[in-house]
Design an enzyme around this catalytic site. Structure first.
Site, PDB file in Angstrom:
ATOM      1  N   ASN A   3      -7.958  -2.895  -5.627  1.00 42.72           N
ATOM      2  CA  ASN A   3      -8.559  -1.788  -5.231  1.00 42.72           C
ATOM      3  C   ASN A   3      -9.865  -0.919  -6.020  1.00 42.72           C
ATOM      4  O   ASN A   3     -10.630  -0.720  -5.160  1.00 42.72           O
ATOM      5  CB  ASN A   3      -7.651  -1.035  -3.969  1.00 42.72           C
ATOM      6  CG  ASN A   3      -6.447  -2.042  -3.613  1.00 42.72           C
ATOM      7  OD1 ASN A   3      -7.266  -3.151  -2.673  1.00 42.72           O
ATOM      8  ND2 ASN A   3      -5.523  -1.930  -2.972  1.00 42.72           N
ATOM      9  N   LYS A  60       3.873 -13.252   1.276  1.00 40.23           N
ATOM     10  CA  LYS A  60       2.451 -12.557   1.373  1.00 40.23           C
ATOM     11  C   LYS A  60       1.391 -12.615   2.058  1.00 40.23           C
ATOM     12  O   LYS A  60       1.326 -13.531   1.972  1.00 40.23           O
ATOM     13  CB  LYS A  60       2.186 -12.813  -0.018  1.00 40.23           C
ATOM     14  CG  LYS A  60       0.885 -12.554  -0.766  1.00 40.23           C
ATOM     15  CD  LYS A  60       0.957 -11.152  -1.710  1.00 40.23           C
ATOM     16  CE  LYS A  60      -0.245 -10.203  -1.653  1.00 40.23           C
ATOM     17  NZ  LYS A  60      -0.246  -8.874  -1.945  1.00 40.23           N
TER      18      LYS A  60
HETATM   19  P1  ADP Z   1      -3.367  -2.953  -7.216  1.00 41.73           P
HETATM   20  O1  ADP Z   1      -4.100  -3.758  -6.893  1.00 41.73           O
HETATM   21  O2  ADP Z   1      -4.022  -2.175  -7.851  1.00 41.73           O
HETATM   22  O3  ADP Z   1      -2.471  -4.167  -7.653  1.00 41.73           O
HETATM   23  P2  ADP Z   1      -1.303  -2.148  -5.552  1.00 41.73           P
HETATM   24  O4  ADP Z   1      -2.021  -1.537  -3.692  1.00 41.73           O
HETATM   25  O5  ADP Z   1      -0.299  -2.949  -5.709  1.00 41.73           O
HETATM   26  O6  ADP Z   1      -2.549  -2.369  -6.211  1.00 41.73           O
HETATM   27  O7  ADP Z   1      -0.702  -0.815  -5.730  1.00 41.73           O
HETATM   28  C1  ADP Z   1      -0.374   0.486  -6.042  1.00 41.73           C
HETATM   29  C2  ADP Z   1      -0.332   1.592  -4.943  1.00 41.73           C
HETATM   30  O8  ADP Z   1       0.928   1.371  -4.975  1.00 41.73           O
HETATM   31  C3  ADP Z   1       0.117   2.813  -4.933  1.00 41.73           C
HETATM   32  O9  ADP Z   1      -1.628   3.223  -4.099  1.00 41.73           O
HETATM   33  C4  ADP Z   1       0.571   3.732  -3.983  1.00 41.73           C
HETATM   34  O10 ADP Z   1       0.242   3.967  -3.234  1.00 41.73           O
HETATM   35  C5  ADP Z   1       1.857   2.092  -4.047  1.00 41.73           C
HETATM   36  N1  ADP Z   1       3.542   2.339  -4.722  1.00 41.73           N
HETATM   37  C6  ADP Z   1       4.626   1.927  -4.257  1.00 41.73           C
HETATM   38  N2  ADP Z   1       5.450   2.991  -4.209  1.00 41.73           N
HETATM   39  C7  ADP Z   1       4.640   3.597  -5.862  1.00 41.73           C
HETATM   40  C8  ADP Z   1       5.597   4.858  -6.572  1.00 41.73           C
HETATM   41  N3  ADP Z   1       7.133   4.758  -6.819  1.00 41.73           N
HETATM   42  N4  ADP Z   1       4.793   5.458  -7.344  1.00 41.73           N
HETATM   43  C9  ADP Z   1       3.243   5.344  -7.668  1.00 41.73           C
HETATM   44  N5  ADP Z   1       3.027   4.380  -6.787  1.00 41.73           N
HETATM   45  C10 ADP Z   1       3.711   3.705  -5.585  1.00 41.73           C
END
Ligand code: ADP
Ligand code: MG
Length: 319
Positions: free
Chosen positions: A20, A136
């Site tokens: 993202n 997934k």
């Molecule tokens: P990336 O593309 O960087 O892998 P993800 O969307 O998979 O991003 O992971 C990041 C997201 O995780 C954050 O934007 C947030 O919405 C989510 N998230 C879920 N639980 C938590 C938490 N405990 N602390 C921080 N972020 C969290």
């Protein structure tokens, strides 16, 4: 040697860039926007290169693989669709090229003499795991009728998810990297290696066919952790779109976690503090990396990478 081996710290870091981060969900994401975001995301890597770190870069491909799947779906009457594993390798190639060129330009501007290369790597998985229940979600959301058509025509499995009907695929746990040896050689020479885009292409060893691809996707943070263990990295740096891991995330009482021991992180993971499919796999990856001999695993916002490694930002996990 042009890789400035004289000034290298002999410390290796795996930097995992969030998908993202390169194409925010809020944007349509044409190629100019993607290149612009790619450039913005490389500050931490340039700073680490200046400090002499040995570096491998892993990146996500969620939004981009969604676009590829849609292109294949829309063109299916004209061209036979490509399998998912091939599309993962394709996105790793072109996103790798964007990162590679942007990083070469940024390093040159900063007067840092390091070579950069993108490499297509295969990730070993257990074939049973690769054929397990698909969970997934990948690609765009659909309605139930579209999902049925694509099941008939393309054999897709789809499920109703919080974001609508989606194709779902297995997400097997990575167990090794086929090209780990050459990645390590290059990284040890100071070459910045971009690899395992989108988690890498999943493969398994068949006794007759040898390496065989499977239609699944691997979590890029888990792949980054396996790579770190395979090439003897001390540090894993997971860069994403939040400041770090929070306790009580999304509640008024949410609290950024600065430092966690592996035992504390494990307990919080079990308690469900970290989102499944987002922060959860990052913490699992961090724990797997520490168990395999890594020293520090950081989760931080994309533009805080260097501060995180210095202990001034993000969440750090250690033994
Ligand atoms: P990336 O593309 O960087 O892998 P993800 O969307 O998979 O991003 O992971 C990041 C997201 O995780 C954050 O934007 C947030 O919405 C989510 N998230 C879920 N639980 C938590 C938490 N405990 N602390 C921080 N972020 C969290
Ligand atoms: Mg993710």
């Amino acid at each position: 040697m042009s890789a400035r081996a004289d000034t290298m710290t002999e410390q290796t870091i795996i930097v995992a860039l969030g998908g993202n981060a390169l194409q925010p969900e809020s944007e349509r994401g044409d190629i100019h926007q993607q290149v612009a975001h790619t450039r913005e995301s490389l500050g931490a890597i340039v700073a680490l290169a200046r400090d002499g770190w040995r570096i491998a870069v892993v990146h996500g491909n969620g939004p981009q693989i969604g676009d590829e799947l849609l292109r294949n779906e829309l063109a299916r009457a004209e061209m036979p669709p490509l399998p998912l594993g091939v599309l993962v390798a394709g996105t790793a190639g072109w996103i790798g090229y964007m990162i590679q060129q942007s990083l070469q330009n940024a390093l040159e501007r900063a007067g840092i003499d390091r070579q950069v290369v993108t490499l297509i790597a295969q990730v070993l998985v257990d074939p049973e795991d690769a054929r397990s229940e698909p969970t997934k979600p990948v690609g765009r959301s659909m309605d139930a009728a579209q999902a049925e058509v694509l099941k008939q025509e393309l054999g897709w499995t789809s499920r109703m998810t919080p974001g609508g009907w989606h194709r779902v695929v297995p997400s097997p746990i990575p167990t090794g990297i086929v090209e780990a040896g050459i990645i390590r050689q290059l990284v040890d020479q100071g070459v910045i290696v971009i690899c395992l885009g989108g988690g890498g292409t999943p493969v398994y060893r068949d006794p007759v066919l040898r390496l065989e691809g499977v239609d699944a996707v691997i979590d890029k943070d888990r792949a980054a952790a396996v790579l770190g263990a395979a090439i003897g990295a001390e540090t894993l740096l997971i860069l994403t779109n939040v400041d770090g891991a929070y306790r009580g995330y999304g509640t008024p009482a949410q609290e950024l976690l600065g430092e966690l021991t592996a035992a504390q992180a494990e307990a919080m993971l079990e308690a469900g503090e970290f989102g499944a499919g987002s922060m959860g796999p990052k913490i699992e990856a961090a724990l797997a990396f520490l168990r395999a001999g890594g020293r520090f695993a950081h989760v931080a916002r994309l533009d805080h990478g260097l501060e995180a490694v210095r202990g001034e930002a993000g969440t750090v996990l250690h033994a």
